[in-house]
Design a protein around this motif. Structure first.
Motif, PDB file in Angstrom:
ATOM      1  N   GLY B 130    -119.284  88.952 -23.610  1.00 45.95           N
ATOM      2  CA  GLY B 130    -119.240  87.592 -23.102  1.00 45.95           C
ATOM      3  C   GLY B 130    -119.776  86.600 -24.115  1.00 45.95           C
ATOM      4  N   GLY B 131    -120.897  86.973 -24.742  1.00 49.95           N
ATOM      5  CA  GLY B 131    -121.525  86.078 -25.696  1.00 49.95           C
ATOM      6  C   GLY B 131    -120.685  85.858 -26.932  1.00 49.95           C
ATOM      7  N   TRP B 132    -120.060  86.938 -27.412  1.00 43.28           N
ATOM      8  CA  TRP B 132    -119.284  86.802 -28.641  1.00 43.28           C
ATOM      9  C   TRP B 132    -117.969  86.076 -28.388  1.00 43.28           C
ATOM     10  N   ALA B 133    -117.304  86.445 -27.268  1.00 45.07           N
ATOM     11  CA  ALA B 133    -115.968  85.905 -27.029  1.00 45.07           C
ATOM     12  C   ALA B 133    -115.999  84.420 -26.727  1.00 45.07           C
ATOM     13  N   SER B 134    -117.143  83.893 -26.256  1.00 41.77           N
ATOM     14  CA  SER B 134    -117.209  82.468 -25.949  1.00 41.77           C
ATOM     15  C   SER B 134    -117.051  81.622 -27.197  1.00 41.77           C
ATOM     16  N   ASN B 135    -117.369  82.189 -28.363  1.00 43.96           N
ATOM     17  CA  ASN B 135    -117.221  81.489 -29.638  1.00 43.96           C
ATOM     18  C   ASN B 135    -118.012  80.184 -29.634  1.00 43.96           C
ATOM     19  N   SER B 136    -119.266  80.307 -29.300  1.00 45.93           N
ATOM     20  CA  SER B 136    -120.124  79.138 -29.187  1.00 45.93           C
ATOM     21  C   SER B 136    -121.539  79.595 -29.526  1.00 45.93           C
ATOM     22  N   LYS B 137    -122.386  78.653 -29.971  1.00 41.02           N
ATOM     23  CA  LYS B 137    -123.691  79.076 -30.504  1.00 41.02           C
ATOM     24  C   LYS B 137    -124.628  79.653 -29.443  1.00 41.02           C
ATOM     25  N   TYR B 138    -124.807  78.943 -28.335  1.00 38.95           N
ATOM     26  CA  TYR B 138    -125.787  79.388 -27.347  1.00 38.95           C
ATOM     27  C   TYR B 138    -125.457  80.769 -26.778  1.00 38.95           C
ATOM     28  N   GLY B 142    -127.751  84.119 -27.223  1.00 45.31           N
ATOM     29  CA  GLY B 142    -128.202  84.820 -26.020  1.00 45.31           C
ATOM     30  C   GLY B 142    -127.776  86.267 -26.029  1.00 45.31           C
ATOM     31  N   ALA B 143    -126.519  86.523 -26.441  1.00 44.51           N
ATOM     32  CA  ALA B 143    -126.015  87.891 -26.446  1.00 44.51           C
ATOM     33  C   ALA B 143    -126.785  88.744 -27.444  1.00 44.51           C
ATOM     34  N   ILE B 144    -127.093  88.180 -28.614  1.00 44.94           N
ATOM     35  CA  ILE B 144    -127.804  88.951 -29.624  1.00 44.94           C
ATOM     36  C   ILE B 144    -129.211  89.287 -29.154  1.00 44.94           C
ATOM     37  N   ARG B 145    -129.886  88.288 -28.567  1.00 44.88           N
ATOM     38  CA  ARG B 145    -131.212  88.545 -28.014  1.00 44.88           C
ATOM     39  C   ARG B 145    -131.163  89.653 -26.983  1.00 44.88           C
ATOM     40  N   GLU B 203    -134.866  95.314 -18.933  1.00 48.08           N
ATOM     41  CA  GLU B 203    -133.510  95.867 -19.009  1.00 48.08           C
ATOM     42  C   GLU B 203    -132.532  95.012 -18.208  1.00 48.08           C
ATOM     43  N   THR B 204    -132.993  94.408 -17.125  1.00 43.38           N
ATOM     44  CA  THR B 204    -132.100  93.594 -16.308  1.00 43.38           C
ATOM     45  C   THR B 204    -132.217  92.113 -16.637  1.00 43.38           C
ATOM     46  N   ASN B 205    -132.910  91.772 -17.731  1.00 45.11           N
ATOM     47  CA  ASN B 205    -133.061  90.372 -18.159  1.00 45.11           C
ATOM     48  C   ASN B 205    -133.681  89.508 -17.084  1.00 45.11           C
ATOM     49  N   ARG B 206    -134.681  90.041 -16.391  1.00 50.12           N
ATOM     50  CA  ARG B 206    -135.355  89.268 -15.364  1.00 50.12           C
ATOM     51  C   ARG B 206    -136.557  88.578 -15.977  1.00 50.12           C
ATOM     52  N   PRO B 207    -137.015  87.459 -15.392  1.00 49.14           N
ATOM     53  CA  PRO B 207    -138.276  86.901 -15.846  1.00 49.14           C
ATOM     54  C   PRO B 207    -139.375  87.951 -15.661  1.00 49.14           C
ATOM     55  N   PRO B 208    -140.390  88.027 -16.501  1.00 48.48           N
ATOM     56  CA  PRO B 208    -140.706  87.178 -17.649  1.00 48.48           C
ATOM     57  C   PRO B 208    -139.932  87.515 -18.923  1.00 48.48           C
ATOM     58  N   PHE B 209    -138.925  88.362 -18.841  1.00 48.69           N
ATOM     59  CA  PHE B 209    -138.188  88.740 -20.057  1.00 48.69           C
ATOM     60  C   PHE B 209    -136.786  88.146 -20.051  1.00 48.69           C
ATOM     61  N   ASP B 210    -136.581  86.982 -19.451  1.00 47.91           N
ATOM     62  CA  ASP B 210    -135.215  86.466 -19.340  1.00 47.91           C
ATOM     63  C   ASP B 210    -134.851  85.599 -20.540  1.00 47.91           C
ATOM     64  N   LEU B 211    -135.275  86.035 -21.734  1.00 47.15           N
ATOM     65  CA  LEU B 211    -134.984  85.240 -22.933  1.00 47.15           C
ATOM     66  C   LEU B 211    -133.504  85.061 -23.213  1.00 47.15           C
ATOM     67  N   PRO B 212    -132.633  86.039 -22.894  1.00 45.73           N
ATOM     68  CA  PRO B 212    -131.208  85.832 -23.165  1.00 45.73           C
ATOM     69  C   PRO B 212    -130.664  84.626 -22.435  1.00 45.73           C
ATOM     70  N   GLU B 213    -131.272  84.222 -21.319  1.00 48.02           N
ATOM     71  CA  GLU B 213    -130.737  83.058 -20.613  1.00 48.02           C
ATOM     72  C   GLU B 213    -131.830  82.027 -20.390  1.00 48.02           C
ATOM     73  N   ALA B 214    -132.715  81.932 -21.401  1.00 51.48           N
ATOM     74  CA  ALA B 214    -133.813  80.992 -21.264  1.00 51.48           C
ATOM     75  C   ALA B 214    -133.266  79.567 -21.184  1.00 51.48           C
ATOM     76  N   GLU B 215    -133.441  78.925 -20.031  1.00 53.36           N
ATOM     77  CA  GLU B 215    -132.826  77.613 -19.810  1.00 53.36           C
ATOM     78  C   GLU B 215    -133.279  76.601 -20.856  1.00 53.36           C
ATOM     79  N   ALA B 216    -134.567  76.671 -21.194  1.00 54.79           N
ATOM     80  CA  ALA B 216    -135.109  75.635 -22.056  1.00 54.79           C
ATOM     81  C   ALA B 216    -134.520  75.685 -23.456  1.00 54.79           C
TER      82      ALA B 216
END
Lengths: 208, 335
Positions: B130-138, B142-145, B203-216
């Motif tokens: 999903g992260g790569w195919a979007s072809n966009s920076k954010y 997120g996908a790499i993180r 593993e499920t990207n939940r807070p406090p480890f939700d860095l892949p989708e960190a809103e800020a």
């Protein structure tokens, strides 16, 4: 039995097709995706012949870890799409190397499979191969008794490879700030806040 | 041929009766998550649609269905569409081996725990694609993180699973549950339970480890370019994965479908209910942690995974193995 063979052909056709696509597809990312598909279908074939442990380990190690790193590297490096197909290109150095490697692998496979098929004492496991014990138990029984030395040696080789890879890519960088967790946690206002009288037109020099 | 069709029909019937409750409980669990989050922050949370706001998720899903699906012009279309499908499928496929009681399991396979581990380690592909195919920076960042994070925490989850397997002597999920009849593994392996729980959060990207989708920092991480039903599929897959991790935790450490004690009023309660209660308990912990713990920094996250959890679980593995060996408690193989 019919269903069994249908599934076998289904998975093997996918495996062969995707391995062909790995070497012929132009985009590197697509190659990696086809490699993953190949791993998965080979894992399914393993499970079909009853080697469920091997199949699952193939999925976990190759698909879950190794291929993720491949994908990672290919995406990070942004490898450009190949302009020419290997079959058309004039100065292709890939084909001879590939041929040598594949011929060697074929020979090795012939030696191993032939020896295993036609000479009975090549497989010299003294541990009884039991049929009423699950696949995983059998593997464990053989691996940790007859082949313990080779098993440990393989582990040592992997460890060496890991240390070598770290050593090759390690370089001391200068001018990099490092985070020290102990210092960060043990900060308090008296040690981190300083009141400075700033003179006009001179400012304050912060040492960093 | 007709026999095969009959078998196929039965299996499809079983699969539907497994998937529908899971999807419904995913909807309910999203409501519970938001509700707990609200209550911790002294808000009411969703309470308008239906009794106690229970139908809020259904209303949301309906909204997502009728929204337009937007595919970015520069995206790799095939991979872009494939990514949410992969996430959702992998999250649902894993439920095939989860035993709800001794007989209530779709596929009672020999290597159940390996299957679970394999499927949960494949989950990273949905995010990466999903992260790569979007072809966009954010999304890409997120996908790499996310990929680095999931691969790191998988290692310690694997070693924790080995810890439990040493005590059980089988890879079958039902046998893991039955081996805990005397004592749930949460007591002798308590540190491992804590590490498993934290690794499951990562593993499920939940807070406090939700860095892949960190809103800020990254808007919504790998989901930034998704809209409509495709976003909803990511979101459902994520919650199905969280439920799966809770189920895995309750099977490995909390005795799966076993009652707390094998005494009269407790053992009348049917086994699936116990399993559901344990999953709910773990999920409540997930929801509370989301509400009360601040987000980690990325280098802290990596340090926690590689420098603290991995060595600690390895040392605990050696300790468990030596304890079992010297007190002659290693599980016997029936030969």
């Amino acid at each position: 039995m019919i269903v069994h063979s249908i599934f076998f052909y289904f998975f093997s056709v996918i495996a062969i097709f995707s391995s062909l696509m790995v070497i012929t597809s132009r985009s590197t990312i697509n190659s990696v995706f086809f490699l993953i598909l190949d791993f998965i279908s080979v894992g399914c074939l393993f499970i079909m012949v009853g080697a469920e442990f091997l199949g699952m380990i193939l999925l976990i190690v190759y698909v879950g870890a190794v291929a993720v790193l491949f994908l990672f590297v290919v995406m990070m490096l942004n490898v450009a799409e190949q302009k020419q197909s290997w079959f058309i290109g004039k100065k292709s150095t890939h084909i001879p190397t590939g041929l040598i490697v594949s011929v060697l692998i074929l020979l090795e496979l012939l030696v191993v499979v032939g020896g295993w098929k036609y000479k009975e004492d090549v497989m010299s496991s003294s541990t009884l191969i039991l049929s009423n014990v699950s696949n995983t138990h059998q593997l464990g029984l053989v691996m940790y008794t007859d082949y313990i030395l080779y098993f440990q040696l393989a582990g040592v080789v992997l460890l060496l490879a890991m240390i070598g890879a770290i050593l090759l890519t390690f370089r001391e960088r200068v001018g990099v700030k490092k985070q020290s967790y102990i210092n960060q946690i043990s900060r308090n206002p008296s040690s981190s806040i300083e009141l400075v009288e700033a003179k006009s037109n001179q400012g304050v020099r912060v040492d960093d | 041929m007709i026999e095969y069709l009959q078998i196929l029909g039965q299996e499809i019937y079983k699969i539907i009766f497994l998937l529908v409750p899971i999807l419904v409980s995913v909807a309910m669990i999203v409501w519970l998550d938001r509700r707990v989050w609200g209550l911790v922050q002294k808000r009411r949370g969703p309470n308008v649609v239906g009794p106690f706001g229970l139908f809020q998720t259904l209303a949301d899903a309906l909204k997502y269905i009728f929204k337009e699906i937007i595919i970015p012009a520069s995206a790799n279309k095939v991979v872009f569409i494939l990514a949410p499908i992969v996430t959702m499928t992998l999250a649902l496929v894993a439920w095939a081996v989860i035993p709800m009681s001794e007989n209530l399991v779709l596929a009672d396979i020999n290597v159940g725990i390996l299957y679970l581990f394999a499927v949960s380690s494949l989950g990273v592909y949905g995010i990466i694609m999903g992260g790569w195919a979007s072809n966009s920076k954010y999304p890409f960042l997120g996908a790499i993180r996310s990929a680095a994070q999931m691969v790191s925490y998988e290692v310690s989850i694997g070693i924790i699973i080995i810890n439990v397997l040493l005590c059980v002597g089988s890879l079958n999920l039902n046998e893991i549950v039955i081996a805990q009849k005397e004592l749930w593994y949460v007591i002798p392996l308590f540190p491992m339970f804590v590490i498993f729980f934290i690794s499951a959060l990562a593993e499920t990207n939940r807070p406090p480890f939700d860095l892949p989708e960190a809103e800020a920092e990254l808007v919504a991480g790998y989901q930034t370019e998704y809209s409509g039903m495709m976003y909803a599929m990511f979101w459902l897959g994520e919650y199905a994965n969280i439920l799966l991790m809770c189920a895995m935790g309750s099977i490995l450490f909390l005795g799966g479908w076993l009652p707390i004690m094998d005494v009269y009023p407790l053992n009348v309660i049917p086994a699936p209910l116990w399993m559901i209660l344990k999953i709910l308990f773990l999920f409540l912990l997930f929801a509370l942690i989301k509400a009360i713990v601040p987000r980690y920094r990325y280098d802290q996250l990596m340090r926690l995974g590689w420098k603290i959890f991995l060595p600690f679980s390895l040392i605990y593995l050696v300790l468990t193995a030596s304890f079992l060996f010297y007190f002659d408690k290693l599980p016997k193989v029936s030969i």
